[in-house]
Every structure is written in structure tokens, then in C-alpha cells.
Design a protein around this motif. Sequence first.
Motif, PDB file in Angstrom:
ATOM      1  N   TYR A 159      26.324  54.189  48.072  1.00  0.00           N
ATOM      2  CA  TYR A 159      27.207  55.351  47.934  1.00  0.00           C
ATOM      3  C   TYR A 159      27.386  56.075  49.268  1.00  0.00           C
ATOM      4  N   GLU A 160      26.367  55.965  50.139  1.00  0.00           N
ATOM      5  CA  GLU A 160      26.449  56.612  51.452  1.00  0.00           C
ATOM      6  C   GLU A 160      27.601  56.041  52.278  1.00  0.00           C
ATOM      7  N   LEU A 161      28.035  54.834  51.962  1.00  0.00           N
ATOM      8  CA  LEU A 161      29.074  54.170  52.751  1.00  0.00           C
ATOM      9  C   LEU A 161      30.485  54.458  52.250  1.00  0.00           C
ATOM     10  N   LEU A 162      30.599  55.010  51.046  1.00  0.00           N
ATOM     11  CA  LEU A 162      31.919  55.204  50.457  1.00  0.00           C
ATOM     12  C   LEU A 162      32.643  56.386  51.104  1.00  0.00           C
ATOM     13  N   PRO A 163      33.854  56.162  51.618  1.00  0.00           N
ATOM     14  CA  PRO A 163      34.611  57.266  52.223  1.00  0.00           C
ATOM     15  C   PRO A 163      35.247  58.135  51.140  1.00  0.00           C
ATOM     16  N   LYS A 164      35.648  59.338  51.544  1.00  0.00           N
ATOM     17  CA  LYS A 164      36.307  60.224  50.583  1.00  0.00           C
ATOM     18  C   LYS A 164      37.668  59.675  50.173  1.00  0.00           C
ATOM     19  N   SER A 165      38.320  58.991  51.085  1.00  0.00           N
ATOM     20  CA  SER A 165      39.600  58.365  50.773  1.00  0.00           C
ATOM     21  C   SER A 165      39.785  57.162  51.683  1.00  0.00           C
ATOM     22  N   GLY A 166      40.648  56.262  51.278  1.00  0.00           N
ATOM     23  CA  GLY A 166      40.892  55.070  52.081  1.00  0.00           C
ATOM     24  C   GLY A 166      41.519  53.986  51.223  1.00  0.00           C
ATOM     25  N   LYS A 167      41.773  52.843  51.839  1.00  0.00           N
ATOM     26  CA  LYS A 167      42.358  51.733  51.104  1.00  0.00           C
ATOM     27  C   LYS A 167      41.629  50.447  51.469  1.00  0.00           C
ATOM     28  N   VAL A 168      41.639  49.520  50.512  1.00  0.00           N
ATOM     29  CA  VAL A 168      41.070  48.196  50.728  1.00  0.00           C
ATOM     30  C   VAL A 168      42.118  47.182  50.309  1.00  0.00           C
ATOM     31  N   VAL A 169      42.451  46.255  51.191  1.00  0.00           N
ATOM     32  CA  VAL A 169      43.446  45.228  50.901  1.00  0.00           C
ATOM     33  C   VAL A 169      42.758  44.036  50.247  1.00  0.00           C
ATOM     34  N   ALA A 170      43.246  43.628  49.069  1.00  0.00           N
ATOM     35  CA  ALA A 170      42.750  42.436  48.383  1.00  0.00           C
ATOM     36  C   ALA A 170      43.918  41.480  48.177  1.00  0.00           C
ATOM     37  N   GLN A 187      48.400  43.992  58.531  1.00  0.00           N
ATOM     38  CA  GLN A 187      47.496  45.084  58.158  1.00  0.00           C
ATOM     39  C   GLN A 187      46.435  45.342  59.224  1.00  0.00           C
ATOM     40  N   GLY A 188      46.332  44.439  60.203  1.00  0.00           N
ATOM     41  CA  GLY A 188      45.347  44.611  61.265  1.00  0.00           C
ATOM     42  C   GLY A 188      43.918  44.479  60.796  1.00  0.00           C
ATOM     43  N   ILE A 189      43.681  43.574  59.841  1.00  0.00           N
ATOM     44  CA  ILE A 189      42.337  43.373  59.300  1.00  0.00           C
ATOM     45  C   ILE A 189      41.942  41.910  59.469  1.00  0.00           C
ATOM     46  N   PRO A 190      40.651  41.641  59.693  1.00  0.00           N
ATOM     47  CA  PRO A 190      40.216  40.261  59.921  1.00  0.00           C
ATOM     48  C   PRO A 190      39.880  39.495  58.654  1.00  0.00           C
ATOM     49  N   MET A 191      39.800  40.191  57.507  1.00  0.00           N
ATOM     50  CA  MET A 191      39.399  39.526  56.266  1.00  0.00           C
ATOM     51  C   MET A 191      39.833  40.345  55.070  1.00  0.00           C
ATOM     52  N   ALA A 192      39.816  39.715  53.883  1.00  0.00           N
ATOM     53  CA  ALA A 192      40.198  40.418  52.662  1.00  0.00           C
ATOM     54  C   ALA A 192      39.509  39.770  51.466  1.00  0.00           C
ATOM     55  N   PRO A 193      39.084  40.567  50.469  1.00  0.00           N
ATOM     56  CA  PRO A 193      38.520  40.012  49.236  1.00  0.00           C
ATOM     57  C   PRO A 193      39.598  39.266  48.455  1.00  0.00           C
ATOM     58  N   LEU A 194      39.184  38.280  47.663  1.00  0.00           N
ATOM     59  CA  LEU A 194      40.104  37.451  46.882  1.00  0.00           C
ATOM     60  C   LEU A 194      39.922  37.739  45.399  1.00  0.00           C
ATOM     61  N   TRP A 195      41.054  37.962  44.705  1.00  0.00           N
ATOM     62  CA  TRP A 195      41.048  38.273  43.282  1.00  0.00           C
ATOM     63  C   TRP A 195      41.617  37.105  42.490  1.00  0.00           C
ATOM     64  N   ASP A 196      40.891  36.675  41.466  1.00  0.00           N
ATOM     65  CA  ASP A 196      41.352  35.604  40.569  1.00  0.00           C
ATOM     66  C   ASP A 196      41.693  36.234  39.236  1.00  0.00           C
ATOM     67  N   ALA A 197      42.995  36.321  38.939  1.00  0.00           N
ATOM     68  CA  ALA A 197      43.439  36.990  37.713  1.00  0.00           C
ATOM     69  C   ALA A 197      42.999  36.242  36.470  1.00  0.00           C
ATOM     70  N   THR A 198      42.937  34.912  36.523  1.00  0.00           N
ATOM     71  CA  THR A 198      42.553  34.140  35.337  1.00  0.00           C
ATOM     72  C   THR A 198      41.088  34.372  34.979  1.00  0.00           C
ATOM     73  N   LYS A 199      40.244  34.589  35.985  1.00  0.00           N
ATOM     74  CA  LYS A 199      38.831  34.857  35.738  1.00  0.00           C
ATOM     75  C   LYS A 199      38.543  36.349  35.599  1.00  0.00           C
ATOM     76  N   GLY A 200      39.494  37.179  36.050  1.00  0.00           N
ATOM     77  CA  GLY A 200      39.297  38.621  35.965  1.00  0.00           C
ATOM     78  C   GLY A 200      38.180  39.118  36.851  1.00  0.00           C
ATOM     79  N   GLN A 201      38.050  38.507  38.049  1.00  0.00           N
ATOM     80  CA  GLN A 201      36.980  38.925  38.957  1.00  0.00           C
ATOM     81  C   GLN A 201      37.320  38.569  40.399  1.00  0.00           C
TER      82      GLN A 201
END
Length: 481
Positions: A159-170, A187-201
Motif C-alpha cells: 500500500y505504501e507504493l500506491l499513488p493517490k492518482s495515476g494510470k496503468v496501461v494494460a 505511451q513511453g513505457i517499457p512494459m505492460a501487463p497482459l489481460w486475457d478476457a477468456t480467463k478473466g485474469q
Amino acid sequence: MDSGLADDGGGDAGKVLTRFVWPHGGGSVLLSGSFNRWSELVPMSPVEGCPRIFQVIRWLTPGYHQYKFLVDGNWRYDEHRLCAPSEFGIVNTVQVTANTNYNQAVNPGMLMELDNNGVRSLVSVSDGTLTGVIPRIPDSDLQVCRHRISAFLSACTVYELLPKSGKVVALDVDTPVKQAFHILYEQGIPMAPLWDATKGQFVGMLTALDFILILRELGNHGSNLTEEELDTHTISAWKEGKAYLNRQIDGNSSAFSRPLIHAGPFDKLKEVALRILQNGVATIPIIYSSFEDGSFPQLLHLASLSGILKCICRYFKHCTGTLPILQLPICAISVGTWVPKIGESNRRPLTVLRPSASLSSALSLLIQAQVSCIPIVDDNDSLLDIYCRSDITALAKDRVYTHINLNDMTVHQALHLGQNSFSSYELRSQRCQMCLRSDTLHKVMERLADPGVRRLIVVEAGSRRVEGIITLGDIFKFLLG
């Protein structure tokens, strides 16, 4: 800075300058010892900018000495230094030898250090250079530092790492590879999380390393992957169908299919730091679900060593005087990667590139050496720029990768592709974060805690000659042992 230089009245012939330090605070601190027959109380002065640290410098004859501190009227000894029982109770001890001559005035730009083994070092901090003997780290100091930092990280949650506001690109796993890397570049980012809609995770991460492997695959004449296929080739198809490529990195044939490395908001910061180090990743997603089965997960933020280090620096900002390790120059500790004979490296010697090196050789080096950045130097080994894994995403702009040959393009040319405002090969402060080998560990930690800074290039003062590199991972491997 007041050097606190004191003389025992017997002249300085054959004597050695020795610095005594009381790092544990107090209002009034006095020193006495066998060197003045315990008959005199020598006032100690607070170090400028460090009011909790008191010091005095004395001319001592070579030999064995005992000493003790009178702190606010109470006799004390420093339990983190060599000590022994005596007729005055427990006292600190030191063995002074005469094999090095320091018969010279101590000026504000000089600090005389004395460790448990009686090794003296003269450190010039005015011009960023070091002379004399580099101090060795007392095991007790190192263990105290590691214990306190470990205890702090074990008491704090993500929780100490969570900002008050911001965005995460997935990114959705069904996104075409070509489009995905264009998004990373835009977006100027080196990486992004991957979302699988069929697995819902969330199932993985897309990183710059993937793009490097794709470009190498395109350059492989025996490849079944064509440039046209990138228009429809999805992230999931790449991850599942090209798993064998990862054998080039660590020999695992199914590394791409390993479970996603992630953290929850209630995880301890120490656990997260170790998870990042042990899995050799730079960032992991923070995922939360209010359901026991983990369904309907929420992506809260991305956890990185930089964020954790910022928490450490914030907590220990006013306590560095009680952790002597943090005041040592970085070249005196086993952290980072150095050129031979400059610093104590924790792994293989530092590798550098010339601007004329091919992009293909740079990418191969990034993979084979398992590093995220390589310094680019001129013929005098002076720093010009750096080439990072994340720089590869610039080739996604306007499909530049379809018009180049990795063997023909130089690193210099590759860097220009994504930097229209960069018209000459000059040093840019935002890319090339530098430090000196005389900088303290604490100063280096504060620099690396800044967002976006993943490493510091150690350069020689005045010439910018590359001497080493310190990464976030290096710092945490040292601090957590």
C-alpha cells in the motif's frame, strides 16, 4: 566542516592522524583514552550537515589504544566498533600502524576514516577522486544496516507504493504484436501487463525484451514469422508459439508460460523486493481481488524496486548517521559492476559499446549479459550515451523495423530514430544519470529512488570516463544480503 583536529602536546613526529567518530547523537560529546592517559576530555564537534555525528581528529603514536566517549555526562562506548573490557569498563580499542604517512593538515575537503582493522583512508570529496586506502566494511556495521532495513521492509506493505492518482496501461492478449509495441512507444513505457478476457485474469507481461526477440526472429532467414504476419500476429500467439526462443537466455523452454509474477496490496515490501530480484524482472503488477477465488481482479499499480527504495530513503532520511555503511563511498563496497581495478564488482566486468557497433551486436549483448543497459563510450572510454532495452520500442514508430537491417544499422543511428530533438551525440541528463565513485551509498540510493532512474553510470570527475554502473538491483542485493 570543523575537522576537530586536536594535538596531545607532544608534537606530531612519527604520529598518525586518526579520526574518532561518535555517530549516535547527543548534546555534548567528549573523548578520552589511553593516548592521553585518561587525564583529558577532548571536545568532539558535530559534522556539518550531520548534527548527530560527532568527530575529532588526533595525532596518535603507533600502537594499541583504548578510548571511550562521555556523552551528556554518561560514559559510553560504540558497540559497533572493536571493544574490550578494561579497568574503565568496556572500552573501544584501535591498533594504529605507521605504514602509511598522513602527516599533513586535514582540510574541510578531507575525511579521515578508521575501521575496525585499523585501516586508514584519506578520501578527497572536493573533486570526486579518492586517494589512499579504501576502507573495509566492519561486519557489525553491515549487519546492523541490513537488519534495520530488513525490519523496516518487513513492517510495510505494498500500500505504501500506491499513488493517490495515476494510470496503468494494460494490453489485451489478442492485440497484434505490431500494434502493441507501437502503444508502448507512444505511451513511453517499457512494459505492460497482459489481460486475457477468456480467463478473466492478468496472465503476463509484454516487455521490450519480447520486441528484441521478435526483431531477431525477423532477421533469422529460417524464420516462419514474416513482417506481414506482424499485422495480425497477436501477443498470445507470440507468447505461446515462440517459447523456444527463451532458451537463448536462460535455457528454460517454457519460461514464457510460467505463472505471472505479481503482488497484492497486503504483501510486505521485503517479500516483493525479493520476488523481483529472484525472478529477474524489473516491475510486477499489483493486483487485488475482493473474492477468495481471485476473480474480477483489479490492476492497481506497478511495483518496482525504485518505489521501494524511495520508501527506504524517506524513512531513513534523518537516520543515516546511525548507519555508517550509508556514508561509505560506493567504490568501497561490493555493489555494482566496475571496470577492473576501480571498484569491487559483484559480478563480471563492465561491458561497453562504441557508437559504431551494430544494433545486432548491441541486442545480442543485452540478452547474453542479461542487463538492461549498456554504456556507449568514445575512444577515450568517456560516456556519450546509453543503449537500453526500452530503446528498441522506438523502431515500432512508423514500422521502422521493416526498413532496416540489424547488422547494418549502428547503435548511434538507432538512438537517433526515436529522438528527433537529438541532433548531435551529446550527453542528455534525463537518459544518462551519472555519479562519482566517491559518492556515498546514501546519495546513490536517493538518486536511484527518483522515478524513471534504473541505473547510475559511474564516471571519472572531469573526463566522464566510465568506471562502473550501479543498478537498482545491485543496491537491493547488497542491502538484503
